[in-house]
Design an enzyme around this catalytic site. Structure first.
Site, PDB file in Angstrom:
ATOM      1  N   ASP A  66      40.750  94.284  43.453  1.00 38.63           N
ATOM      2  CA  ASP A  66      41.376  92.981  43.253  1.00 38.63           C
ATOM      3  C   ASP A  66      41.918  92.916  41.831  1.00 38.63           C
ATOM      4  OD1 ASP A  66      38.929  92.671  41.941  1.00 38.63           O
ATOM      5  OD2 ASP A  66      38.625  90.624  42.635  1.00 38.63           O
ATOM      6  N   PHE A  79      45.686  98.299  38.733  1.00 41.78           N
ATOM      7  CA  PHE A  79      45.360  99.038  37.512  1.00 41.78           C
ATOM      8  C   PHE A  79      46.296  98.747  36.337  1.00 41.78           C
ATOM      9  CE2 PHE A  79      43.373 101.709  40.813  1.00 41.78           C
ATOM     10  CZ  PHE A  79      42.077 101.785  40.314  1.00 41.78           C
ATOM     11  N   HIS A 188      35.527 106.396  41.439  1.00 42.18           N
ATOM     12  CA  HIS A 188      36.384 105.430  40.740  1.00 42.18           C
ATOM     13  C   HIS A 188      36.540 105.829  39.279  1.00 42.18           C
ATOM     14  CE1 HIS A 188      37.775 101.536  39.181  1.00 42.18           C
ATOM     15  NE2 HIS A 188      38.146 101.286  40.435  1.00 42.18           N
TER      16      HIS A 188
END
Length: 221
Positions: A66, A79, A188
């Site tokens: 999000d 990002f 991640h």
């Protein structure tokens, strides 16, 4: 708040945008912008990823969760942050990996619009967030919409590179036909997990090698 999705995406998503849940979703989003102290990104940039990367131009998909929930950061691209805003930690690790992998100097800004204009679709699964509260709009219905977006890319395009970083992004893998697309998975890039395999994943060179193999221009990361 006016819903304005880029025309080529609108054609692909016409049926989805006419479903009852989507009208309810937009109603919740409008109410949030009217009543909550801060909602990000600015309403005019909610669909910016679609605007800068039309459906016909999508060659790579990078999936985020999000938007950034701090002031002046979110700009509708996963990002990415606007010019003049400090590069967030996850993006710094993305740049670190690019520098090691390609190699090339790291960009001097956190603004990823140049990627989007080359066909890198920077999609957050949830497109809005309450200021200061990560994942605060996750129950609005955005994921039903963005899951359809991912499925539409998988179904109607070929030879797209999907970069899925972290468990959340990888949960979308069943939506992607890996017989006709390339799905790259890694931890991640967050400082909490980047050392577990994101750094050293070589996704950016792998992406460009795949594009070149199939007669497509590589991305200038």
């Amino acid at each position: 708040m006016h819903v304005d999705i880029e025309s080529s995406w609108k054609k692909v998503l016409t049926d989805e945008c006419e479903k009852e849940y989507f009208g309810e979703l937009i109603g919740r989003v409008r109410a949030a912008y009217s009543t909550e102290d801060a909602v990000y990104p600015p309403a005019s940039l909610i669909f910016e990823a679609f605007t800068l990367c039309p459906f016909s131009q999508v060659r790579v998909v990078i999936l985020g969760q999000d938007p950034y929930h701090g002031p002046d950061q979110a700009q509708g691209l996963a990002f990415s942050v606007p010019e003049g805003v400090a590069t967030p930690p996850s993006l710094r690790n993305i740049y670190k990996e690019i520098t090691a992998d390609i190699p090339r100097p790291a960009p001097q800004t956190g603004n990823l619009e140049p990627w989007a204009r080359q066909g890198v679709f920077l999609l957050n699964s949830v497109l809005t967030v309450r200021g200061g509260e990560a994942s605060s709009h996750r129950t609005f219905g955005w994921q039903q919409f963005t899951d359809t977006v991912i499925t539409s890319i998988s179904d109607h395009k070929e030879l797209v590179v999907f970069m899925l970083w972290g468990a959340f992004a990888q949960s979308k893998l069943p939506l992607i036909d890996t017989e006709k697309h390339l799905a790259l998975t890694a931890p991640h890039p967050s400082p909490l997990s980047s050392h577990r395999g994101f750094l050293g994943c070589q996704h950016f060179s792998a992406c460009n090698a795949y594009l070149l193999k199939h007669g497509k221009e590589p991305i200038k990361w």
